[in-house]
Design an enzyme around this catalytic site. Structure first.
Site, PDB file in Angstrom:
ATOM      1  N   ASN A   1     -18.051 -17.184  11.169  1.00  7.28           N
ATOM      2  CA  ASN A   1     -18.581 -16.870   9.835  1.00  7.28           C
ATOM      3  C   ASN A   1     -18.884 -18.199   9.127  1.00  7.28           C
ATOM      4  OD1 ASN A   1     -19.026 -16.010   7.217  1.00  7.28           O
ATOM      5  ND2 ASN A   1     -16.913 -15.343   6.847  1.00  7.28           N
TER       6      ASN A   1
ATOM      7  N   LYS B   1     -20.218 -18.616   6.325  1.00  4.87           N
ATOM      8  CA  LYS B   1     -20.140 -18.477   4.861  1.00  4.87           C
ATOM      9  C   LYS B   1     -21.375 -19.124   4.216  1.00  4.87           C
ATOM     10  CE  LYS B   1     -15.194 -18.172   5.251  1.00  4.87           C
ATOM     11  NZ  LYS B   1     -13.898 -18.281   4.646  1.00  4.87           N
TER      12      LYS B   1
ATOM     13  N   HIS C   1     -15.858  -8.850   3.066  1.00  2.20           N
ATOM     14  CA  HIS C   1     -15.045 -10.066   3.176  1.00  2.20           C
ATOM     15  C   HIS C   1     -14.308 -10.298   1.849  1.00  2.20           C
ATOM     16  CE1 HIS C   1     -13.944 -14.268   3.552  1.00  2.20           C
ATOM     17  NE2 HIS C   1     -14.082 -14.117   4.855  1.00  2.20           N
TER      18      HIS C   1
ATOM     19  N   GLU D   1     -13.829 -12.797   0.125  1.00  2.00           N
ATOM     20  CA  GLU D   1     -14.539 -13.648  -0.849  1.00  2.00           C
ATOM     21  C   GLU D   1     -15.573 -12.831  -1.623  1.00  2.00           C
ATOM     22  OE1 GLU D   1     -15.637 -16.639   1.975  1.00  2.00           O
ATOM     23  OE2 GLU D   1     -13.560 -17.327   2.039  1.00  2.00           O
TER      24      GLU D   1
ATOM     25  N   GLU E   1      -7.634 -10.060   7.685  1.00  2.00           N
ATOM     26  CA  GLU E   1      -7.645 -11.438   7.188  1.00  2.00           C
ATOM     27  C   GLU E   1      -6.737 -11.577   5.963  1.00  2.00           C
ATOM     28  OE1 GLU E   1     -11.417 -13.719   8.421  1.00  2.00           O
ATOM     29  OE2 GLU E   1     -11.925 -12.563   6.654  1.00  2.00           O
TER      30      GLU E   1
ATOM     31  N   GLY F   1      -9.157 -20.137   4.839  1.00  2.00           N
ATOM     32  CA  GLY F   1      -9.625 -21.451   4.397  1.00  2.00           C
ATOM     33  C   GLY F   1      -8.525 -22.399   3.949  1.00  2.00           C
TER      34      GLY F   1
ATOM     35  N   SER G   1      -7.749 -19.199   9.099  1.00  2.00           N
ATOM     36  CA  SER G   1      -7.327 -20.493   9.656  1.00  2.00           C
ATOM     37  C   SER G   1      -7.136 -20.469  11.179  1.00  2.00           C
ATOM     38  CB  SER G   1      -6.055 -20.987   8.953  1.00  2.00           C
ATOM     39  OG  SER G   1      -6.329 -21.220   7.593  1.00  2.00           O
TER      40      SER G   1
HETATM   41  P1  PGA Z   1     -11.166 -19.652   7.833  1.00  2.00           P
HETATM   42  O1  PGA Z   1     -12.040 -18.439   7.306  1.00  2.00           O
HETATM   43  O2  PGA Z   1     -11.201 -19.634   9.323  1.00  2.00           O
HETATM   44  O3  PGA Z   1     -11.794 -20.874   7.251  1.00  2.00           O
HETATM   45  O4  PGA Z   1      -9.786 -19.423   7.305  1.00  2.00           O
HETATM   46  C1  PGA Z   1     -11.971 -17.174   7.933  1.00  2.00           C
HETATM   47  C2  PGA Z   1     -12.802 -16.167   7.210  1.00  2.00           C
HETATM   48  O5  PGA Z   1     -12.858 -16.194   5.985  1.00  2.00           O
HETATM   49  O6  PGA Z   1     -13.459 -15.326   7.841  1.00  2.00           O
END
Ligand code: PGA
Length: 228
Positions: free
Chosen positions: A9, A11, A93, A95, A149, A155, A187
């Site tokens: 992803n 983003k 997601h 976010e 998640e 992140g 992560s």
């Molecule tokens: P990350 O993000 O691997 O940077 O933690 C994962 C995600 O938001 O899908």
């Protein structure tokens, strides 16, 4: 062994078309096709057509709109995504839930629209309760990939422990059955990916930060291939 998914992803990255193109080309060189590992790259909409060559991975989007076309300024429909050879769409997601205030009823509409157009939705959740509302009215729930998640792990570089993640995985399986494809995200890197698959029992991973580094992402894929 079942097919394992490694979904990247991107983003809201990278900022330039040039960098996106470079990332696509380098990833394509670094990834070899493998029947047992499905690699999916989900760039921002504007880069979906960037890699026009034959790629060794599938393409996904990070969002969609549920109506086919019409008076919906700023939206991208599932039909448009299908025409761009997208196979997967990340939906809900955390976010988007946080910054766009996306709620379960909207998420549910998007999932249904994906299924209607033959796209595979990847439903992101951080609570089990989001499954019920997100999948409301969907008869064949196994057509939806679930990505668990935990917000604290996204992140931050602080992945969930394998044992905690395993408990949630089992709870989701209890709710949706053993055939459901369930991924872990938060992560994920080359050092912990094997643990989330072997110890926590997930059928793959959703990778954010590490999917933007060719070396890291290809190492994650190679670690997964070594499991097969
Ligand atoms: P990350 O993000 O691997 O940077 O933690 C994962 C995600 O938001 O899908």
């Amino acid at each position: 062994m079942k097919k394992i998914f490694v979904v990247g992803n991107w983003k809201c990255n990278p900022v330039s078309f040039k960098r996106a193109k470079r990332l696509f080309v380098l990833l394509n060189k670094g990834i070899q096709k493998n029947r047992k590992v499905e690699v999916v790259v989900c760039p921002p909409f504007v880069y979906l057509q960037t890699y026009e060559g034959k790629s060794n991975f599938s393409i996904g989007a990070q969002n969609c709109f549920w109506k086919k076309k019409g008076l919906f300024t700023g939206e991208i429909s599932t039909s448009m995504l299908k025409n761009l050879k997208c196979k997967y769409v990340i939906i809900g997601h955390s976010e988007r839930r946080k910054w766009l205030k996306e709620k379960d009823d909207i998420i549910n509409k998007k999932i249904k629209a994906c299924l209607k157009r033959g796209l595979t939705p990847i439903l992101c959740i951080d609570k089990i309760s989001q499954l019920k509302s997100g999948l409301n009215g969907i008869v064949n729930k196994s057509r939806v990939i679930i990505a668990y998640e935990p917000i604290s792990a996204i992140g931050t570089g602080k992945a969930f422990s394998f044992s905690k993640a395993k408990k949630i995985n089992l709870k989701i399986k209890k709710f949706l059955g053993n055939r459901q494809v369930i991924l872990y995200g938060g992560s994920v890197n080359q050092n912990n990916v094997v643990g989330f698959i072997k110890e926590s029992g997930f059928q793959g991973v959703l990778v954010g930060t590490a999917s933007l580094e060719v070396k890291d992402f290809t190492q994650i894929i190679n670690r997964v291939k070594n499991l097969i």
